[in-house]
Design a protein around this motif. Structure first.
Motif, mmCIF file in Angstrom:
data_model
loop_
_atom_site.group_PDB
_atom_site.id
_atom_site.type_symbol
_atom_site.label_atom_id
_atom_site.label_comp_id
_atom_site.label_asym_id
_atom_site.label_seq_id
_atom_site.Cartn_x
_atom_site.Cartn_y
_atom_site.Cartn_z
ATOM 1 N N LYS A 69 140.038 44.323 121.340
ATOM 2 C CA LYS A 69 139.528 45.576 121.876
ATOM 3 C C LYS A 69 140.652 46.468 122.372
ATOM 4 O O LYS A 69 141.728 46.008 122.749
ATOM 5 C CB LYS A 69 138.591 45.285 123.044
ATOM 6 C CG LYS A 69 137.242 44.719 122.672
ATOM 7 C CD LYS A 69 136.407 44.564 123.934
ATOM 8 C CE LYS A 69 134.989 44.190 123.625
ATOM 9 N NZ LYS A 69 134.187 44.025 124.849
ATOM 10 N N SER A 92 142.198 48.702 125.374
ATOM 11 C CA SER A 92 142.193 48.426 126.799
ATOM 12 C C SER A 92 142.180 49.711 127.600
ATOM 13 O O SER A 92 143.095 50.529 127.506
ATOM 14 C CB SER A 92 143.428 47.601 127.187
ATOM 15 O OG SER A 92 143.533 47.473 128.581
ATOM 16 N N THR A 133 133.861 36.635 123.535
ATOM 17 C CA THR A 133 132.704 36.572 124.417
ATOM 18 C C THR A 133 132.387 37.993 124.863
ATOM 19 O O THR A 133 133.174 38.917 124.620
ATOM 20 C CB THR A 133 132.982 35.702 125.660
ATOM 21 O OG1 THR A 133 133.820 36.434 126.576
ATOM 22 C CG2 THR A 133 133.652 34.384 125.286
ATOM 23 N N SER A 137 141.821 29.304 123.552
ATOM 24 C CA SER A 137 142.738 30.439 123.599
ATOM 25 C C SER A 137 144.174 29.967 123.752
ATOM 26 O O SER A 137 145.090 30.472 123.098
ATOM 27 C CB SER A 137 142.369 31.365 124.759
ATOM 28 O OG SER A 137 143.296 32.415 124.878
ATOM 29 N N ASP A 142 130.905 41.121 119.917
ATOM 30 C CA ASP A 142 131.071 40.317 121.130
ATOM 31 C C ASP A 142 129.801 40.261 121.979
ATOM 32 O O ASP A 142 129.691 39.422 122.881
ATOM 33 C CB ASP A 142 132.241 40.822 121.973
ATOM 34 C CG ASP A 142 132.063 42.250 122.460
ATOM 35 O OD1 ASP A 142 131.383 43.035 121.779
ATOM 36 O OD2 ASP A 142 132.606 42.589 123.530
ATOM 37 N N ALA A 169 138.742 28.576 127.108
ATOM 38 C CA ALA A 169 140.084 28.882 127.603
ATOM 39 C C ALA A 169 141.110 27.992 126.946
ATOM 40 O O ALA A 169 142.223 28.419 126.620
ATOM 41 C CB ALA A 169 140.128 28.703 129.119
ATOM 42 N N TRP A 182 131.062 42.164 137.961
ATOM 43 C CA TRP A 182 132.239 41.608 137.295
ATOM 44 C C TRP A 182 133.553 42.280 137.687
ATOM 45 O O TRP A 182 134.607 41.669 137.567
ATOM 46 C CB TRP A 182 132.073 41.695 135.768
ATOM 47 C CG TRP A 182 131.570 40.428 135.166
ATOM 48 C CD1 TRP A 182 132.311 39.379 134.708
ATOM 49 C CD2 TRP A 182 130.200 40.069 134.936
ATOM 50 N NE1 TRP A 182 131.496 38.394 134.219
ATOM 51 C CE2 TRP A 182 130.191 38.789 134.334
ATOM 52 C CE3 TRP A 182 128.985 40.701 135.169
ATOM 53 C CZ2 TRP A 182 129.026 38.127 133.974
ATOM 54 C CZ3 TRP A 182 127.832 40.046 134.814
ATOM 55 C CH2 TRP A 182 127.843 38.785 134.228
ATOM 56 N N LYS A 183 133.497 43.526 138.105
ATOM 57 C CA LYS A 183 134.718 44.279 138.377
ATOM 58 C C LYS A 183 134.961 44.422 139.883
ATOM 59 O O LYS A 183 134.057 44.251 140.686
ATOM 60 C CB LYS A 183 134.614 45.682 137.762
ATOM 61 C CG LYS A 183 134.401 45.702 136.248
ATOM 62 C CD LYS A 183 135.682 45.411 135.508
ATOM 63 C CE LYS A 183 135.493 45.598 134.007
ATOM 64 N NZ LYS A 183 136.738 45.327 133.261
ATOM 65 N N TRP A 232 132.836 39.280 127.585
ATOM 66 C CA TRP A 232 133.779 39.758 128.594
ATOM 67 C C TRP A 232 135.233 39.502 128.227
ATOM 68 O O TRP A 232 136.135 39.939 128.912
ATOM 69 C CB TRP A 232 133.468 39.106 129.948
ATOM 70 C CG TRP A 232 132.047 39.297 130.323
ATOM 71 C CD1 TRP A 232 131.461 40.449 130.773
ATOM 72 C CD2 TRP A 232 130.997 38.337 130.242
ATOM 73 N NE1 TRP A 232 130.125 40.256 130.976
ATOM 74 C CE2 TRP A 232 129.810 38.974 130.664
ATOM 75 C CE3 TRP A 232 130.942 36.993 129.874
ATOM 76 C CZ2 TRP A 232 128.589 38.309 130.719
ATOM 77 C CZ3 TRP A 232 129.732 36.340 129.922
ATOM 78 C CH2 TRP A 232 128.562 37.008 130.336
ATOM 79 N N ASP A 233 135.481 38.774 127.155
ATOM 80 C CA ASP A 233 136.849 38.400 126.814
ATOM 81 C C ASP A 233 137.003 38.346 125.310
ATOM 82 O O ASP A 233 136.236 37.644 124.630
ATOM 83 C CB ASP A 233 137.182 37.031 127.442
ATOM 84 C CG ASP A 233 138.644 36.658 127.269
ATOM 85 O OD1 ASP A 233 139.473 37.587 127.146
ATOM 86 O OD2 ASP A 233 138.955 35.450 127.248
ATOM 87 N N VAL A 234 137.967 39.098 124.780
ATOM 88 C CA VAL A 234 138.263 39.081 123.354
ATOM 89 C C VAL A 234 139.755 38.823 123.185
ATOM 90 O O VAL A 234 140.582 39.615 123.647
ATOM 91 C CB VAL A 234 137.874 40.412 122.671
ATOM 92 C CG1 VAL A 234 138.295 40.390 121.206
ATOM 93 C CG2 VAL A 234 136.376 40.658 122.784
ATOM 94 N N GLU A 235 140.091 37.718 122.545
ATOM 95 C CA GLU A 235 141.481 37.381 122.270
ATOM 96 C C GLU A 235 141.610 37.008 120.807
ATOM 97 O O GLU A 235 140.845 36.174 120.308
ATOM 98 C CB GLU A 235 141.953 36.231 123.164
ATOM 99 C CG GLU A 235 141.976 36.567 124.646
ATOM 100 C CD GLU A 235 142.488 35.412 125.489
ATOM 101 O OE1 GLU A 235 143.231 34.580 124.935
ATOM 102 O OE2 GLU A 235 142.140 35.349 126.671
#
Length: 466
Positions: A305, A307, A43, A35, A268, A32, A160-161, A45-48
């Motif tokens: 990605k 969205s 990762t 980022s 990822d 984090a 996760w959601k 679950w997270d792409v930045e």
């Protein structure tokens, strides 16, 4: 971290090794901070993207420790299969791998393997980015003439959601219809949802994998924190297990080394399978091979990605021709210049133009694509004209998918989900005639069992099946 650096399976680890684990975990948990500092984060679950708004794929190859796919490897695949490489492969959309070359070498020597890919069912309809791995996997399956297992992680999405478990399970079946519409053959394709299929052989592999991975390792690989629920922390072995053939005795028998596994996935997902590869020799299996793709860029610009939460960032397989046209014309990020005069003089920027990038994914004709690229980059073709090329490319493809999707019934889904034992040998090589039609109303079991074993599959002591 590799499994070999984590001490033995049964002894308490030396303090130095524990410190290494904790340090690695803290470094990964600091993603984090990376980022916030403008560095890219990738990762499961997270792409930045980085500060420039792009994903640096060369940096990912270096950071993850995978290998680039070069022209020589593509040529080998074409020679071995007798098939022209898929556009995704020859144009570098699938750009990295782990031991894909070894899969090709083993295949040349007559050794069989199977494919494994998956989908997290988080939305009602798939967008074009979701179709990329399935289109490529279908090509791999047809080129190498091998079986395929497709995992639908309804359990992961529940964990996760903000989603009820029943809804995640319903979406699994709905998403399966779109996957089936891509043209897979049920005679050598098995689709399963985790909640439906869970069985003794699968769970045994999950347990063995889980015991190989400490919490500090998991935290280091996946970035878990004190806010992660324990279901999330315990989930990774569920996605790792299908890389071992004895998870599916009704397909491949009970021998963990009956087949090697090749996993097509986006880059990822690499952390899952680094963990899997580390665990594989410790549980008596082969390390799975990977072939990994770039991210499909969002309609509004390349920032990682697409969205699903922003409909204007994506084109869905449910969109009408008018919606496709309107979205491309209104939202597709353009590399054109501000005025026609400047565009004629300077040309379009292919590095950022989304219409050009998407055409590279979906236009099969290399010669036509090259002409479009030269015309647009030279200023001969305007931004509106390259968008029209994309609309003409996408519309028939999506309409064709919708037609195929409308023909998929609940009985078809049951046919792909069925755990009825298969004939091992018949899943490899050429298939004769069309697939049999499903029987409507037939009672079908979706749950695996150690008692359901494929006919002709290698047994425990048979060794590798050639």
């Amino acid at each position: 971290l590799t499994a070999s650096s984590q001490g033995s399976k049964h002894r308490r680890q030396p303090m130095s090794e524990q410190v290494k684990e904790v340090t690695a975990g803290v470094e990964r948990v600091g993603m984090a901070d990376a980022s916030a500092a403008g560095e890219q984060v990738v990762t499961p679950w997270d792409v930045e993207a980085g500060a420039d708004g792009k994903i640096d794929y060369a940096k990912l190859i270096d950071a993850f420790g995978c290998s680039p796919i070069d022209a020589a490897l593509v040529a080998r695949i074409e020679r071995v299969t007798g098939c022209k490489a898929h556009p995704f492969l020859r144009r570098g959309m699938f750009f990295a791998h782990r031991e894909l070359d070894q899969i090709v070498t083993a295949y040349e020597a007559g050794e069989k393997f199977y494919l494994y890919t998956g989908r997290g069912p988080s939305s009602e309809a798939l967008h074009l980015g979701h179709l990329v791995p399935f289109h490529f996997t279908k090509w791999l399956q047809e080129a190498f003439k091998v079986p395929l297992v497709i995992q639908l992680t309804d359990d992961e999405k529940f964990l996760w959601k903000s989603m009820e478990l029943d809804e995640a399970r319903r979406l699994s079946r709905e998403n399966a219809k779109d996957i089936i519409a891509c043209g897979f053959d049920p005679r050598r394709t098995f689709i399963f949802s985790d909640c439906n299929y869970m069985c003794t052989p699968f769970y045994v592999n999950m347990l063995k994998i889980a015991k190989c991975v400490t919490f500090n390792q998991a935290r280091g690989i996946f970035g878990f924190s004190g806010e992660s629920n324990i279901g999330q922390i315990g989930f990774p072995p569920t996605q790792a297990a299908p890389a071992f053939p004895d998870c599916f005795p009704h397909l491949f028998g009970t021998n963990k080394k009956s087949l090697r596994c090749l996993i097509p996935c986006a880059i990822d997902q690499d952390p899952y399978f680094r963990m899997t590869r580390d665990a594989a020799p410790r549980i008596g299996g082969y390390k799975p091979a990977l072939v990994e793709s770039r991210f499909f860029p969002a309609l509004k610009g390349e920032s990682g990605k697409m969205s699903a939460s922003d409909p204007s960032s994506a084109i869905y397989v449910t969109d009408t021709p008018k919606q496709i046209k309107d979205k491309v014309n209104k939202y597709a990020f353009s590399g054109g210049q501000l005025t026609v005069e400047d565009h004629r003089r300077l040309g379009g920027n292919l590095d950022v133009d989304i219409s050009w990038k998407w055409l590279n994914f979906f236009m099969d004709d290399d010669e036509a694509l090259e002409k479009i690229g030269k015309a647009y980059s030279s200023g001969q073709m305007l931004s509106g004209e390259i968008k029209q090329e994309l609309i003409q490319c996408l519309t028939p493809m999506i309409v064709s998918h919708q037609t195929a999707r409308a023909a998929v019934t609940e009985a078809h889904v049951d046919q792909f989900f069925s755990t009825a034992p298969r004939d091992f040998g018949s899943m490899f090589g050429d298939l004769q005639g069309p697939a049999p039609a499903p029987v409507s109303g037939e009672v079908v079991s979706f749950q695996g069992s150690e008692m359901l074993v494929a006919r002709g599959a290698p047994g425990e002591g048979d060794g590798r099946h050639g």
